[in-house]
Design a protein around this motif. Structure first.
Motif, PDB file in Angstrom:
ATOM      1  N   ASN A   1     -18.340   0.200  10.908  1.00  0.00           N
ATOM      2  CA  ASN A   1     -18.494  -0.100   9.635  1.00  0.00           C
ATOM      3  C   ASN A   1     -17.874   1.123   8.838  1.00  0.00           C
ATOM      4  OD1 ASN A   1     -20.199   1.803  10.164  1.00  0.00           O
ATOM      5  ND2 ASN A   1     -21.795   1.224   8.650  1.00  0.00           N
ATOM      6  N   LYS A   2     -17.007   1.811   9.728  1.00  0.00           N
ATOM      7  CA  LYS A   2     -16.342   2.867   8.975  1.00  0.00           C
ATOM      8  C   LYS A   2     -14.987   2.727   9.002  1.00  0.00           C
ATOM      9  CE  LYS A   2     -20.177   5.860  10.594  1.00  0.00           C
ATOM     10  NZ  LYS A   2     -20.775   4.940  10.760  1.00  0.00           N
ATOM     11  N   ILE A   3     -14.428   2.855   7.684  1.00  0.00           N
ATOM     12  CA  ILE A   3     -12.884   2.414   7.298  1.00  0.00           C
ATOM     13  C   ILE A   3     -12.208   3.790   7.074  1.00  0.00           C
ATOM     14  CG2 ILE A   3     -11.487   1.205   5.901  1.00  0.00           C
ATOM     15  CD1 ILE A   3     -13.709  -0.788   5.374  1.00  0.00           C
ATOM     16  N   THR A   4     -11.039   3.965   7.976  1.00  0.00           N
ATOM     17  CA  THR A   4     -10.235   5.109   7.716  1.00  0.00           C
ATOM     18  C   THR A   4      -9.037   4.544   7.179  1.00  0.00           C
ATOM     19  OG1 THR A   4     -11.387   5.960   9.496  1.00  0.00           O
ATOM     20  CG2 THR A   4      -9.481   7.080   8.681  1.00  0.00           C
ATOM     21  N   GLU A   5      -8.612   5.256   6.013  1.00  0.00           N
ATOM     22  CA  GLU A   5      -7.255   4.758   5.596  1.00  0.00           C
ATOM     23  C   GLU A   5      -6.493   5.680   5.164  1.00  0.00           C
ATOM     24  OE1 GLU A   5      -5.606   2.147   1.517  1.00  0.00           O
ATOM     25  OE2 GLU A   5      -7.925   1.920   2.211  1.00  0.00           O
ATOM     26  N   ILE A   6      -5.135   6.135   6.007  1.00  0.00           N
ATOM     27  CA  ILE A   6      -4.443   7.317   5.471  1.00  0.00           C
ATOM     28  C   ILE A   6      -2.823   6.725   5.011  1.00  0.00           C
ATOM     29  CG2 ILE A   6      -3.033   9.240   6.659  1.00  0.00           C
ATOM     30  CD1 ILE A   6      -5.128   8.885   8.936  1.00  0.00           C
ATOM     31  N   LYS A   7      -2.527   7.381   3.758  1.00  0.00           N
ATOM     32  CA  LYS A   7      -1.401   7.148   3.313  1.00  0.00           C
ATOM     33  C   LYS A   7      -0.466   8.363   3.248  1.00  0.00           C
ATOM     34  CE  LYS A   7      -0.901   6.521  -1.568  1.00  0.00           C
ATOM     35  NZ  LYS A   7      -1.048   6.207  -2.773  1.00  0.00           N
ATOM     36  N   ILE A   8       0.646   8.284   3.628  1.00  0.00           N
ATOM     37  CA  ILE A   8       1.502   9.280   3.982  1.00  0.00           C
ATOM     38  C   ILE A   8       2.665   9.119   2.845  1.00  0.00           C
ATOM     39  CG2 ILE A   8       3.259  10.908   5.517  1.00  0.00           C
ATOM     40  CD1 ILE A   8       0.434  11.076   6.414  1.00  0.00           C
ATOM     41  N   ASN A   9       3.156  10.084   2.115  1.00  0.00           N
ATOM     42  CA  ASN A   9       4.034   9.927   1.094  1.00  0.00           C
ATOM     43  C   ASN A   9       5.354  10.751   1.448  1.00  0.00           C
ATOM     44  OD1 ASN A   9       2.668   8.473  -1.023  1.00  0.00           O
ATOM     45  ND2 ASN A   9       1.583  10.335  -1.554  1.00  0.00           N
ATOM     46  N   ILE A  10       6.319   9.900   1.669  1.00  0.00           N
ATOM     47  CA  ILE A  10       7.665  10.647   2.108  1.00  0.00           C
ATOM     48  C   ILE A  10       8.617  10.321   1.081  1.00  0.00           C
ATOM     49  CG2 ILE A  10       7.033  10.805   4.636  1.00  0.00           C
ATOM     50  CD1 ILE A  10       8.772   8.363   5.222  1.00  0.00           C
ATOM     51  N   PRO A  11       9.647  10.865   0.922  1.00  0.00           N
ATOM     52  CA  PRO A  11      10.711  10.792  -0.396  1.00  0.00           C
ATOM     53  C   PRO A  11      11.222   9.129   0.092  1.00  0.00           C
ATOM     54  CG  PRO A  11      11.084  12.601   0.761  1.00  0.00           C
ATOM     55  CD  PRO A  11       9.938  12.160   1.484  1.00  0.00           C
TER      56      PRO A  11
ATOM     57  N   ASP B  41      -2.184   8.137  15.378  1.00  0.00           N
ATOM     58  CA  ASP B  41      -1.090   7.663  16.342  1.00  0.00           C
ATOM     59  C   ASP B  41      -0.322   6.694  16.027  1.00  0.00           C
ATOM     60  OD1 ASP B  41      -2.131   9.098  18.301  1.00  0.00           O
ATOM     61  OD2 ASP B  41      -3.376   7.775  19.328  1.00  0.00           O
ATOM     62  N   ASN B  42      -0.480   5.845  15.021  1.00  0.00           N
ATOM     63  CA  ASN B  42       0.183   4.788  14.391  1.00  0.00           C
ATOM     64  C   ASN B  42       1.256   5.387  13.394  1.00  0.00           C
ATOM     65  OD1 ASN B  42       0.706   2.611  12.257  1.00  0.00           O
ATOM     66  ND2 ASN B  42      -0.258   1.282  13.896  1.00  0.00           N
ATOM     67  N   LEU B  43       0.827   6.289  12.719  1.00  0.00           N
ATOM     68  CA  LEU B  43       1.465   6.872  11.712  1.00  0.00           C
ATOM     69  C   LEU B  43       2.669   7.501  12.547  1.00  0.00           C
ATOM     70  CD1 LEU B  43      -0.911   8.081   9.059  1.00  0.00           C
ATOM     71  CD2 LEU B  43       0.991   6.674   8.567  1.00  0.00           C
ATOM     72  N   LYS B  44       2.375   8.241  13.538  1.00  0.00           N
ATOM     73  CA  LYS B  44       3.660   9.005  14.616  1.00  0.00           C
ATOM     74  C   LYS B  44       4.623   8.236  14.679  1.00  0.00           C
ATOM     75  CE  LYS B  44       0.588  12.251  16.843  1.00  0.00           C
ATOM     76  NZ  LYS B  44      -0.273  12.508  18.119  1.00  0.00           N
ATOM     77  N   ARG B  45       4.403   6.927  15.109  1.00  0.00           N
ATOM     78  CA  ARG B  45       5.363   5.959  15.685  1.00  0.00           C
ATOM     79  C   ARG B  45       6.021   5.728  14.243  1.00  0.00           C
ATOM     80  NH1 ARG B  45       1.223   3.994  18.835  1.00  0.00           N
ATOM     81  NH2 ARG B  45       0.473   2.673  17.333  1.00  0.00           N
ATOM     82  N   GLN B  46       5.430   5.365  13.075  1.00  0.00           N
ATOM     83  CA  GLN B  46       6.111   4.844  11.909  1.00  0.00           C
ATOM     84  C   GLN B  46       7.244   6.077  11.285  1.00  0.00           C
ATOM     85  OE1 GLN B  46       3.935   3.160   8.586  1.00  0.00           O
ATOM     86  NE2 GLN B  46       2.280   2.561   9.973  1.00  0.00           N
ATOM     87  N   LEU B  47       6.428   7.371  11.400  1.00  0.00           N
ATOM     88  CA  LEU B  47       7.401   8.398  10.925  1.00  0.00           C
ATOM     89  C   LEU B  47       8.615   8.448  11.891  1.00  0.00           C
ATOM     90  CD1 LEU B  47       4.358  10.988  10.198  1.00  0.00           C
ATOM     91  CD2 LEU B  47       6.163  10.021   8.550  1.00  0.00           C
ATOM     92  N   LYS B  48       8.501   8.496  13.196  1.00  0.00           N
ATOM     93  CA  LYS B  48       9.686   8.459  14.091  1.00  0.00           C
ATOM     94  C   LYS B  48      10.583   7.700  13.883  1.00  0.00           C
ATOM     95  CE  LYS B  48       7.138  10.420  18.331  1.00  0.00           C
ATOM     96  NZ  LYS B  48       6.861  10.194  19.542  1.00  0.00           N
TER      97      LYS B  48
END
Length: 102
Positions: free
Chosen positions: A51-61, A83-90
Motif C-alpha cells: 500500500n506504499k506508493i512511490t512516485e518520482i518525477k525527474i525534470n530534464i530540459p 533503477d528504472n530512472l537510471k535506464r530512462q536517463l541513459k
C-alpha cells in the motif's frame, strides 16, 4: 540538483527523506542536465500489504521522466523507481548524443 519530497497521508521521518534524497541525487551520474526531482510518498488506506506508493518525477530540459511504484516499503519503491530512472536517463542521453551527431 534539488530534490523535493512530499509525503501524503503520513509524516515521513528524516531518515526516510535522507534515504530518498541520497538515492535520487545519485541519478546525476547518469545525466548531467537534471533540473530537479519531485518525490511523492503516499500511503493508501487499503488492506493490501503493498500500500506504499512511490512516485518520482525527474525534470530534464525538453522532457520529464515519471516512475510510479507500489510496494510494501518506501525503500523498496525508491530503489525500484531509481533503477528504472537510471535506464530512462541513459536512453535519453543516448538520444541526445545521436541527435547531436546527425
Amino acid at each position: 540538483m534539488k530534490v523535493f519530497t512530499q509525503s501524503v497521508n503520513f509524516n515521513a521521518d528524516n531518515e526516510l527523506i535522507e534515504f530518498v534524497e541520497t538515492k535520487v541525487s545519485a541519478l546525476t551520474k547518469f545525466h548531467d542536465k537534471i533540473v530537479d526531482a519531485e518525490v511523492f510518498l503516499k500511503v493508501q488506506n487499503t488492506s493490501d500489504k503493498e500500500n506504499k506508493i512511490t512516485e518520482i518525477k525527474i525534470n530534464i530540459p525538453g522532457s520529464e521522466l515519471i516512475v510510479k511504484r507500489e510496494t510494501k516499503t518506501f525503500e523498496e519503491g525508491v530503489n525500484a523507481a531509481v533503477d528504472n530512472l537510471k535506464r530512462q536517463l541513459k536512453r535519453s542521453k543516448e538520444k541526445q548524443r545521436d541527435a547531436q551527431i546527425s
